[in-house]
Design an enzyme around this catalytic site. Structure first.
Site, short mmCIF file in Angstrom:
data_model
loop_
_atom_site.label_atom_id
_atom_site.label_comp_id
_atom_site.label_asym_id
_atom_site.label_seq_id
_atom_site.Cartn_x
_atom_site.Cartn_y
_atom_site.Cartn_z
N GLU A 68 0.84 -1.20 0.00
CA GLU A 68 0.00 0.00 0.00
C GLU A 68 0.87 1.26 0.00
O GLU A 68 0.66 2.19 -0.77
CB GLU A 68 -0.92 -0.01 1.23
CG GLU A 68 -1.88 1.16 1.25
CD GLU A 68 -2.77 1.17 2.50
OE1 GLU A 68 -2.64 0.28 3.36
OE2 GLU A 68 -3.58 2.11 2.61
N1 LIG Z 1 -8.87 16.43 0.60
C1 LIG Z 1 -9.36 16.00 1.75
N2 LIG Z 1 -9.82 16.86 2.67
C2 LIG Z 1 -10.31 16.43 3.86
N3 LIG Z 1 -10.38 15.16 4.20
C3 LIG Z 1 -9.93 14.25 3.33
C4 LIG Z 1 -9.41 14.60 2.06
N4 LIG Z 1 -9.06 13.48 1.39
C5 LIG Z 1 -9.36 12.47 2.23
N5 LIG Z 1 -9.88 12.93 3.36
C6 LIG Z 1 -10.30 12.13 4.52
O1 LIG Z 1 -9.16 11.44 4.94
C7 LIG Z 1 -9.53 10.13 5.39
C8 LIG Z 1 -8.70 9.14 4.69
O2 LIG Z 1 -9.08 9.12 3.32
P1 LIG Z 1 -8.60 7.92 2.40
O3 LIG Z 1 -9.34 8.01 1.11
O4 LIG Z 1 -7.12 7.90 2.36
O5 LIG Z 1 -9.13 6.70 3.29
P2 LIG Z 1 -9.24 5.17 2.95
O6 LIG Z 1 -8.48 4.85 1.72
O7 LIG Z 1 -10.67 4.80 2.98
O8 LIG Z 1 -8.55 4.57 4.26
P3 LIG Z 1 -7.40 3.45 4.41
O9 LIG Z 1 -6.31 3.83 3.45
O10 LIG Z 1 -6.98 3.57 5.83
O11 LIG Z 1 -8.04 2.15 4.10
C9 LIG Z 1 -11.02 9.97 5.15
O12 LIG Z 1 -11.69 10.15 6.37
C10 LIG Z 1 -11.34 11.08 4.16
O13 LIG Z 1 -12.64 11.55 4.34
#
Ligand SMILES: Nc1ncnc2c1ncn2[C@@H]1O[C@H](COP(=O)(O)OP(=O)(O)OP(=O)(O)O)[C@@H](O)[C@H]1O
Length: 332
Positions: A172
Site C-alpha cells: 500500500e
Molecule cells: N482532501 C481531503 N480533505 C479532507 N479530508 C480528506 C481529504 N481526502 C481524504 N480525506 C479524509 O481522509 C480520510 C482518509 O481518506 P482515504 O481516502 O485515504 O481513506 P481510505 O483509503 O478509505 O482509508 P485506508 O487507506 O486507511 O483504508 C477519510 O476520512 C477522508 O474523508
C-alpha cells in the site's frame, strides 16, 4: 464426345453497373486507407480496472495505456475514477452481499467506457487496505465472506478478473509512493506532442506519507540497505531500480484518530466536576465524529466537542482542527 470444361461465361455488365461497382471499390479502398492511417497514427490502447477498497470508501479507477511500454513500464493515464456510494467494504461485515452490490454501478460505468471487444482482456483487481486488515483480525470468516461477495459481483462482468485481496502494508505504501512520484514526474517525464510520447530522464524522487482512514504509511528511498525484509520493497520502473523502505502503521488513520480522541474525552476523570462530558455532550460529539461534519475552512475541518456545562466558559466547546489528511491539532 469430350465434355467441355470451359468456365461458364460471365454475363457481361452494363457500363452503368461497371461504373457503380468501380465507385464501390473506390469507396472500400478509401475506407481501408483511412482505417490503416488511423491504426498507424493511434496506437492500440489497453485498459485496466482497479478497485481501491479503503476503510472509509471504495473507488474504481479506470486506466488506459498504449500497448507499447517505455523501458518495460507502461505510460498510464486515468480515464475515470468512479466513487462507489456507501461505506468501505469492511463495513458490510454483517451484510456481505451488500458489499458486492455496492460495486455494480461503477462496474456498469466501466463497461460503457472500455470497448466491448476489449473487456475480456481487461485486467481487473480489487485491493483492500486497513479496513479489511482490521476486519480480518476481528473476524476472518466475515472478511472472507466479504471477499467472496465482491469477487462474485465482479465475476458477473466480462472482464479478466485477477482477484480481490488485502494489500500488505508495504504494498500500500509503495503504490502510494509510485503514484506521488509518477504525478510529480520524478520517475519519468512524458510529453504528448504530435501524437507521439517522448520520455525523458527523471530527477530525484520524493518520499511519501499517506494518512488513510484506518492506517498511515511512510515510504522513501533510504539510500542504504533496508535490514527488515518486511519493510523492504524493490521496483524497476522505466529502466531504473528503486530500493525503498515502506511501513504501514495500522490504526493510525484519520477515523482511528477521531475514535482515540473520543475515547480520551470519555476518560476525563470524574473528580474534575464540570470536565465530565454530559450525556448530551457525548451524543453531540459522537454525531460529529461519525460523519466528520463541522465547520469546513478551506482544507481544514473544525470539530466541536462539548466538554461539560456550557455555562462554565472554560469547559465550553473543546475545538480541534482536522487537517485535510487527518492530523488533529487542539485549538485551546
Ligand atoms: N482532501 C481531503 N480533505 C479532507 N479530508 C480528506 C481529504 N481526502 C481524504 N480525506 C479524509 O481522509 C480520510 C482518509 O481518506 P482515504 O481516502 O485515504 O481513506 P481510505 O483509503 O478509505 O482509508 P485506508 O487507506 O486507511 O483504508 C477519510 O476520512 C477522508 O474523508
Amino acid at each position: 464426345s469430350i465434355p467441355s470444361h470451359r468456365p461458364p461465361q460471365r454475363p457481361s455488365m452494363s457500363p452503368r453497373l461497371l461504373r457503380a461497382v468501380g465507385r464501390g471499390w473506390l469507396a472500400v479502398l478509401g475506407l481501408l486507407t483511412v482505417a490503416v492511417f488511423v491504426l498507424v497514427l493511434i496506437p492500440a490502447k489497453d485498459y485496466g480496472l482497479v478497485f481501491d477498497a479503503g476503510s472509509t470508501h471504495t473507488s474504481l479507477y479506470i486506466y488506459r495505456w498504449p500497448a507499447d511500454k517505455e523501458n518495460g513500464t507502461g505510460i498510464v493515464s486515468q480515464v475515470e475514477a468512479c466513487y462507489v456510494s456507501g461505506p468501505g467494504i469492511s463495513s458490510y461485515a454483517d451484510n456481505p452481499a451488500g458489499a458486492g452490490a455496492s460495486l455494480k454501478p461503477c462496474l456498469d460505468r466501466a463497461m460503457k467506457i472500455v470497448p466491448a471487444e476489449q473487456q475480456r482482456e481487461t485486467p481487473t483487481y480489487l485491493g483492500a487496505t486497513a479496513g479489511m486488515r482490521l476486519l480480518r483480525m476481528e473476524n476472518s470468516t466475515k472478511a472472507e465472506q466479504v471477499f467472496a461477495e465482491v469477487s462474485k459481483a465482479i465475476g458477473e462482468y466480462p472482464v479478466d478478473f485477477r482477484g480481490a485481496r488485502i494489500l500488505t502494508g508495504s504494498e500500500e505504501g509503495s503504490f502510494g509512493w509510485i503514484t506521488v512520484n509518477y504525478l510529480l514526474e520524478t520517475l519519468v517525464k512524458v510529453s504528448w506532442r504530435e501524437g507521439s510520447v517522448s520520455v525523458s530522464g527523471c530527477s530525484s524522487v520524493l518520499g511519501a506519507l499517506d494518512l488513510g482512514g484506518a492506517s498511515t504509511q511512510i515510504t522513501f528511498q533510504p539510500g542504504v540497505p533496508v535490514e527488515d525484509r518486511n519493510t523492504s520493497v524493490f521496483f524497476r520502473l522505466y529502466g531504473t531500480n528503486y530500493s525503498l523502505y515502506s511501513h504501514s502503521y495500522l490504526c493510525y488513520g484519520q477515523s482511528q484518530a477521531l475514535k482515540m480522541l473520543l475515547a480520551a474525552l470519555h476518560q476525563v476523570p470524574r473528580g474534575v466536576g464540570a470536565a465530565q462530558p454530559s450525556p448530551r455532550a457525548m451524543a453531540h460529539s459522537r454525531s460529529n465524529v461519525g460523519c466528520a461534519c463541522g465547520q469546513r475552512v478551506g482544507n481544514w475541518q473544525r470539530l466541536g466537542f462539548y466538554l461539560g456545562n456550557p455555562q462554565i466558559p472554560s469547559f465550553g466547546w473543546k475545538e480541534v482542527v482536522v487537517a485535510s489528511q487527518g492530523s488533529l491539532l487542539p485549538l485551546s
